[in-house]
Structure formats: C-alpha cells, structure tokens
Design an enzyme around this catalytic site. Structure first.
Site, PDB file in Angstrom:
ATOM      1  N   ARG A   1      -1.650   7.325   8.230  1.00  0.00           N
ATOM      2  CA  ARG A   1      -3.051   7.473   8.648  1.00  0.00           C
ATOM      3  C   ARG A   1      -3.256   6.914  10.055  1.00  0.00           C
ATOM      4  O   ARG A   1      -4.123   6.085  10.293  1.00  0.00           O
ATOM      5  CB  ARG A   1      -3.972   6.774   7.646  1.00  0.00           C
ATOM      6  CG  ARG A   1      -4.030   7.453   6.287  1.00  0.00           C
ATOM      7  CD  ARG A   1      -4.837   6.632   5.303  1.00  0.00           C
ATOM      8  NE  ARG A   1      -5.032   7.299   4.034  1.00  0.00           N
ATOM      9  CZ  ARG A   1      -4.123   7.353   3.059  1.00  0.00           C
ATOM     10  NH1 ARG A   1      -2.936   6.768   3.223  1.00  0.00           N
ATOM     11  NH2 ARG A   1      -4.381   7.986   1.931  1.00  0.00           N
TER      12      ARG A   1
ATOM     13  N   GLU B   1      -3.062  -3.757  -0.173  1.00  0.00           N
ATOM     14  CA  GLU B   1      -4.115  -2.764  -0.420  1.00  0.00           C
ATOM     15  C   GLU B   1      -3.919  -2.059  -1.752  1.00  0.00           C
ATOM     16  O   GLU B   1      -4.884  -1.685  -2.407  1.00  0.00           O
ATOM     17  CB  GLU B   1      -4.122  -1.739   0.721  1.00  0.00           C
ATOM     18  CG  GLU B   1      -5.240  -0.744   0.626  1.00  0.00           C
ATOM     19  CD  GLU B   1      -5.455   0.028   1.923  1.00  0.00           C
ATOM     20  OE1 GLU B   1      -5.828   1.200   1.842  1.00  0.00           O
ATOM     21  OE2 GLU B   1      -5.255  -0.558   3.019  1.00  0.00           O
ATOM     22  N   LYS B   2      -2.668  -1.855  -2.145  1.00  0.00           N
ATOM     23  CA  LYS B   2      -2.395  -1.162  -3.404  1.00  0.00           C
ATOM     24  C   LYS B   2      -1.089  -1.672  -4.006  1.00  0.00           C
ATOM     25  O   LYS B   2      -0.273  -2.291  -3.316  1.00  0.00           O
ATOM     26  CB  LYS B   2      -2.352   0.346  -3.198  1.00  0.00           C
ATOM     27  CG  LYS B   2      -1.632   0.829  -1.959  1.00  0.00           C
ATOM     28  CD  LYS B   2      -1.912   2.302  -1.735  1.00  0.00           C
ATOM     29  CE  LYS B   2      -1.388   2.772  -0.378  1.00  0.00           C
ATOM     30  NZ  LYS B   2      -2.173   2.307   0.743  1.00  0.00           N
TER      31      LYS B   2
ATOM     32  N   ASP C   1      -5.252  -0.276   9.648  1.00  0.00           N
ATOM     33  CA  ASP C   1      -6.294   0.523  10.290  1.00  0.00           C
ATOM     34  C   ASP C   1      -7.655  -0.092   9.997  1.00  0.00           C
ATOM     35  O   ASP C   1      -7.751  -1.133   9.343  1.00  0.00           O
ATOM     36  CB  ASP C   1      -6.232   1.989   9.842  1.00  0.00           C
ATOM     37  CG  ASP C   1      -6.413   2.165   8.331  1.00  0.00           C
ATOM     38  OD1 ASP C   1      -6.815   1.186   7.649  1.00  0.00           O
ATOM     39  OD2 ASP C   1      -6.146   3.265   7.825  1.00  0.00           O
TER      40      ASP C   1
ATOM     41  N   ASP D   1      -3.808  -1.896   4.808  1.00  0.00           N
ATOM     42  CA  ASP D   1      -3.236  -0.906   5.727  1.00  0.00           C
ATOM     43  C   ASP D   1      -3.632  -1.249   7.166  1.00  0.00           C
ATOM     44  O   ASP D   1      -4.707  -1.807   7.399  1.00  0.00           O
ATOM     45  CB  ASP D   1      -3.740   0.499   5.380  1.00  0.00           C
ATOM     46  CG  ASP D   1      -2.960   1.129   4.226  1.00  0.00           C
ATOM     47  OD1 ASP D   1      -1.934   0.558   3.829  1.00  0.00           O
ATOM     48  OD2 ASP D   1      -3.387   2.187   3.731  1.00  0.00           O
TER      49      ASP D   1
ATOM     50  N   TYR E   1       3.707   4.649   8.831  1.00  0.00           N
ATOM     51  CA  TYR E   1       2.350   4.728   8.282  1.00  0.00           C
ATOM     52  C   TYR E   1       1.664   6.042   8.686  1.00  0.00           C
ATOM     53  O   TYR E   1       1.594   6.372   9.871  1.00  0.00           O
ATOM     54  CB  TYR E   1       1.541   3.535   8.778  1.00  0.00           C
ATOM     55  CG  TYR E   1       0.126   3.504   8.273  1.00  0.00           C
ATOM     56  CD1 TYR E   1      -0.137   3.286   6.928  1.00  0.00           C
ATOM     57  CD2 TYR E   1      -0.946   3.708   9.141  1.00  0.00           C
ATOM     58  CE1 TYR E   1      -1.436   3.263   6.452  1.00  0.00           C
ATOM     59  CE2 TYR E   1      -2.250   3.685   8.683  1.00  0.00           C
ATOM     60  CZ  TYR E   1      -2.485   3.469   7.333  1.00  0.00           C
ATOM     61  OH  TYR E   1      -3.775   3.457   6.868  1.00  0.00           O
TER      62      TYR E   1
END
Length: 670
Positions: free
Chosen positions: A324, A7-8, A104, A102, A322
């Site tokens: 979130r 993701e990043k 989610d 991530d 994690y």
C-alpha cells in the site's frame, strides 16, 4: 516487559520469528525471549455513530443538521472486544511499547488511537516494516524510531477520518431527506472521495451520449531525399479557410482542391529547417500501488482490488515489499541488497525476467535511489527472498512479473535517441516531418513488447537533411477521418483518473496547483471505493472489457448534489492539506473547522434546493411533494412526501388517492 503491537496477526507472527528465545503462542498474543507481540485486526476502535452522541439523531431530520461533535468519540468494535481487552491488559504490564502498524497514514493511526484510548503514558517506539522477510524485519528492529516522530502522520490520518465522518454522516442525511421529500424512495450515500469519483463516470457517460461525430481530413505528402522516402504532414496557415474550431481541415471541397494542387505542382520542395536534438529518457521508476494497479489493468485486465489483494499475498509470502505504498522511490541503503535480488531474479524459472536480470548492471544507480523522496515506505520491489515462480498462481506470477520488471529496469542504461523535426515548403504549403533514431535502447529493451512503447519506437526515421535541400515530391494523400467519443472508464483507468485528478478539476487556476498532489483517496482506499460503488449499485461493469456505466441512482445523486462535492476541486485540495499535515505544515484543528463550515453550508443548500418530483400524484396542496401510499391505523391512505411540512392526506381509492374535485369557488380563488 517490551510489547510489540502489530496491525494484524500475520505481521505479529513474522516479527515473533525474528526475535530471540523460545516462541510460545497464547490467546491473543505471542511470547518470545525478547518481549511479547500482540495485534489488532485493523481498526479495533470505530467512530461513534450520530445516535451514539445523542439518541435523538437515530431519526433522520433536516432540522438536526449539521451534526458536529464537540468532542470526538471512539468505541470498541463489537468484533474486537476480546482482543481489545488482551491488548489493554498487555499495555498495562508493559514497560516499553513498540508500534508495529503498517508504515502508512492509516497504520500509524490505528495503533496510536488504541494507545490514546487507554491513556498510555509509557514510552513508545516505532518499527517501519516495508517487507516481511527475516533480513528486512531484523534491520527494522535494529532501526527503531521514537513514535513521537510520527505525530504529524497520525494527525493527518485523524483529519481524514473525521472529515469523512462530517461529510458522510451529514450530507448523506441532508440530500437523502431532500430527495425523499421530492418523492425519491432512496438513500443517497455521500462521500468526500466517493462522490467526485462517481461524478467522473457520470460526466464521461454524458459526454459519450452527447457526442457528435465530426469528420475531417488529414493531408500528408511523401518526399524522397537521396533515395529515402519519408512522410510529412500538412500544416495549415493561420488564416487557412475550411478549419473547424479545433484547427482541423473539415471542408471537403478545400481538401480536394489542396490535394489536387499538391499532385499537379511542378516546383521542388524546399527544406526550411531541420533540427536534431538528443533526448535522454530516464529509467521508469519502480512501482507504487496505483501504478501497479493501472499497469496490471491495462496488461492483464485485472481490477484494482484484485491487484491489491494479490500484492498483499506476495508481501505476506515475503516475496515483495509493502504493497500500500504511494512512493515510487527507494532508500539509498537498499542498494546493498541489489546484488542478491538481481541474482535471484536471474535464476528464476521465467525466461524473460531471468534473461533481463542476467544482463542487468548493478553498478548503474538510477534516480529511484533517493532518500529525500522516502517517507514511511518506499516503492514496491522484490525482496531478497528467492521466488519459486512455478509455485505462484497465474495472477501472482503476473503481478510479481510487473514488480520485478520495473526493478530490473533500474539497472539498465538511460534510453537515448535523436529527435528530428523538419519543416518543408511545397506548393506554397508548409509540411512538418518528425522522426527519431534510437542511439541507446537502454531500459526500454525490457518494455519493447508493450504496445505503448512499440508505438513510440515505430515513429518514422528521417534521412539526413539540411536547410536548403530540395527533396523530390512523390505523392500526396488526403485521408478522411472521424472524431471518436471519449472512452468509458474501466476500474483501472478510473483509478488512474483518481490519481491524476488535476486533469479533471473545474477551476483552471487549481490545475497547476494540484498537478503535484497525489490525487484523491489513498493507495489503500481507491480500489475499495470503486468496488463499493459497484457493489452498492451506482456503477455496473459491462462487456468483457468491464467498462463502467452509471445507474439511475448515480445520475440522481450527481444531479442533486452541489458542484462543491461532485467536482474533485475541493477534495483534491483537502488531500493536499492532509499531505501538508503529514509533513507538519498544516493544522488539524484549522482543517476540521474548515470542514465543519463547509458541511454546514452544504446542509443549508440541501434544505433550499428544488429537486424534480418523482411520482404519479403531485401533492395538490403544497405542489412541492408527491402523494405516497402509506399504512395508517385505519388502513391505507395517501400522504405528502414532505410530511410534516405538508400534512395533506387523502383516502385510497383503487390504489389511487381520492382527491376531491375542486369546487367552482376554489377554481376562481386559485
């Protein structure tokens, strides 16, 4: 070639460290002995704006609404064009792709949408990274899953994204145009979650403004049972005169008469009943992001966005899992790490945490360990990486403290106490006494300093009593009290309200249905929504406590919008459907069709609604708009805010519209 898409960049770097072979950083990707890792920057793709579907939508016009895309369009974000080309080129070369977004809903979508955009047909597997320490990453690499298992999660994120577009793009235009026609020179952004959240603050402020203080009396009496004095509270009878609508004693004369009668009575008190029940309070669960944000707000005064940012830093430093996460449970397989984590915490340079960890019993298995409650992520906990507590900033230490404290609590016994309720009769009046005796402090030992826990544990202890006992009356008292207005929201308490949204729904039938819904918004977006409302001038923070107060545009927005969008009922129901969709129990197409119909109905309401005019010069022709000063080819003039529906115009005379006085004939006609 095996290709990981993270993701990043920070996540890509951590994955690279855990893959075998030489690691070499290139422009936009990293090569290793076991594949290539590339990354996005969050969403590489963005939703197209209305005018990117059709140029005519560049101008806001009520007759064009609602705008419902027949085929949804994504575009590469300008800031991500270079990285997109890198990712696309690597996908073309790959033989196998590993989705490393991530764990989610949003993380699932932002990699999947890139794969769909480039029409990928290659096999895709999913890695779920709940922590970035080496042990957790290697364990996740060894437990890859088929990405098709997460199709429902992706559709849930897609549904959320498209529903937000429909509501935001259409209703912002519809109600801004309606307000502008009434003379309000403003833009009103409408959001599926943002608007009902703002409305919570507006309604709370009006409750405070309209609050009327009510005075009432509480009557209590002290009794002596075998040398132990305890307090019992007067319980009014069903037909008791002098009570207000809430059942409080509001009549001063009756309160004085009752007090006098209690003081002068000579008859003994009698115990009518006395029941003791053993209560067991299970360990407080580990923390989700919302729970962490609320706790940090109450204990340290931190705003929700700051808590998320700090939790993210701890995650990236591999110290916690994690952040979130909306889950408060832990996978049963993680029990094998408990010994290492507790040992690390017991060696911390932080006396309280170290002391609590040293007394923890890792043989205790709390309700937190439950695979059935785990989806893509689990509760936020410390990792197996030892924390240099002194090396953290003050905010990082405080957030790590709360996460570690909740984790340690899992290894303390259940809190056990005896709850006693006694009913007494004295001077023909009923009295109730409640008390508790703690038998096993258990996990509450590590929360005993907290104000809420102290209040609970400070409740009075009652002496041993049985039915028929006659305690001696000692004294009575009647205390004058006043009701207090509801408290203003802070960012932390507003976030808690978003999570417990069932308390604020208007429809009583929905309250029960929505009690188990995870609120409105997501763990990752709630703090951002509150922050945006402040930054855009709809809310302002006041005093050291940072109480939230609505501004004038906030009142306007909430007042002109229909209840369907200002009350959280529909939004909470939609959130419930999104959760059902993630579980495979709801349809994306059906949901979006419902959203389109809902959007169309509210656009129609905007065209018909009557909004209070704002301006010094109501239009004398249509009487539904106001005259506003404008610049034309021949200089300044005054035109109706409802143009082109009303084409009234008047010359400017000393910064006022030069409106001809009506003739006698016109007056007669009018």
């Amino acid at each position: 070639m095996k290709l990981y898409i993270a993701e990043k960049p920070s996540m890509a770097a951590e994955i690279a460290k855990c893959l075998p072979g030489p690691v070499s950083r290139k422009d936009g990707y990293i090569t290793t002995g076991d594949g290539v890792i590339t990354w996005g920057y969050g969403h590489i793709l963005r939703q197209a704006e209305p005018d990117e579907y059709d140029p005519k939508y560049q101008k806001w016009r009520a007759e064009d609404l609602p705008i419902i895309p027949q085929s949804w369009k994504l575009l590469v974000a300008d800031s991500c064009k270079k990285q997109f080309e890198v990712v696309k080129s690597l996908i073309d070369q790959a033989t196998e792709i590993i989705h490393a977004g991530d764990p989610d809903r949003e993380g699932q979508l932002l990699i999947d949408e890139v794969l769909d955009y480039v029409h990928n047909q290659k096999p895709v597997r999913r890695i779920l990274l709940n922590a970035l320490d080496e042990q957790s990453i290697k364990k996740a690499i060894a437990s890859l899953r088929d990405n098709r298992d997460f199709q429902n999660l992706k559709e849930s994120a897609l549904a959320r994204s498209r529903a937000d577009w429909l509501i935001g793009m259409n209703l912002s235009r519809a109600y801004t145009l309606a307000a502008q026609q009434a003379g309000h020179r403003t833009t009103l952004p409408v959001g599926r979650v943002k608007t009902p959240t703002l409305a919570l603050v507006v309604r709370r402020e009006r409750e405070i403004e309209n609050f009327k203080q009510v005075k009432y009396f509480t009557v209590k009496a002290d009794f002596d049972q075998d040398g132990t004095v305890f307090t019992a509270y007067w319980k009014p009878q069903e037909e008791q005169p002098g009570l207000d609508a809430e059942g409080r004693l509001a009549d001063k004369t009756i309160a004085k008469e009752l007090f006098s009668r209690l003081q002068t009575s000579n008859e003994p008190a009698t115990v009518i009943s006395c029941e003791t029940t053993e209560k067991r309070e299970l360990q407080r669960l580990p923390l989700s992001l919302s729970t962490l944000q609320v706790m940090a707000g109450k204990k340290f005064g931190y705003d929700p966005q700051g808590v998320l940012d700090t939790a993210q830093k701890l995650y990236e430093r591999k110290l916690t899992s994690y952040p979130r996460s909306d889950c408060e449970f832990l996978p049963e397989s993680q029990q094998e790490d408990t010994g290492v984590i507790i040992a690390n915490l017991s060696n911390l340079a932080q006396n309280e945490l170290a002391g609590w960890a040293a007394k923890a019993d890792t043989a205790i298995v709390s309700r937190a360990w439950n695979d059935k409650k785990i989806t893509a992520h689990h509760a936020i906990i410390p990792t197996v990486v030892r924390c240099n507590f002194a090396g953290l900033s003050e905010t990082e230490r405080n957030i790590y403290f709360l996460i570690a404290q909740a984790y340690i609590a899992q290894f303390y016994p259940v809190h056990v106490y005896d709850q006693t309720r006694a009913e007494l009769k004295y001077a023909a009046e009923a009295f109730i006494a409640n008390g508790r005796i703690v038998k096993e402090l258990g996990w509450k030992e590590i929360y005993s300093a907290d104000t809420e826990e102290k209040k609970e544990e400070d409740s009075s202890m009652l002496p041993a009593m049985v039915k028929g006992d006659q305690p001696r009356f000692v004294k009575a008292s009647a205390e004058k009290k006043s009701t207090k207005p509801p408290g203003r929201f802070t960012a932390a308490t507003l976030l808690a309200a978003m999570k417990e949204i069932h308390k604020y729904v208007k429809n009583p039938d929905l309250k029960k249905q929505l009690k188990d819904v995870a609120g409105i918004g997501t763990e990752a977006t709630r703090a951002t929504i509150i922050k945006e409302l402040i930054e855009r001038g709809f809310l302002r923070e006041e005093t050291k406590r940072k109480y939230l107060k609505p501004t004038e545009p906030a009142y306007l927005l909430v007042d002109i919008l229909p209840e369907e969008i200002t009350y959280p009922d529909f939004t909470a129901l939609w959130e419930d459907i999104l959760h059902q969709m993630a579980d495979g129990n709801a349809s994306l197409d059906t949901f979006l069709l419902q959203q389109a119909r809902f959007t169309a109905s509210l656009c129609s309401k905007a065209k018909r609604m009557s909004i209070p005019l704002k301006g010094d010069h109501p239009c004398p022709r249509c009487r539904k708009g106001v005259l506003q000063l404008r610049n034309g080819k021949h200089g300044k003039f005054w035109g109706c805010s409802r143009y082109p529906a009303c084409r009234a115009s008047f010359d400017d005379k000393n910064n006022k519209p030069d409106i001809p006085a009506p003739t006698v004939r016109q007056q007669g006609q009018g």
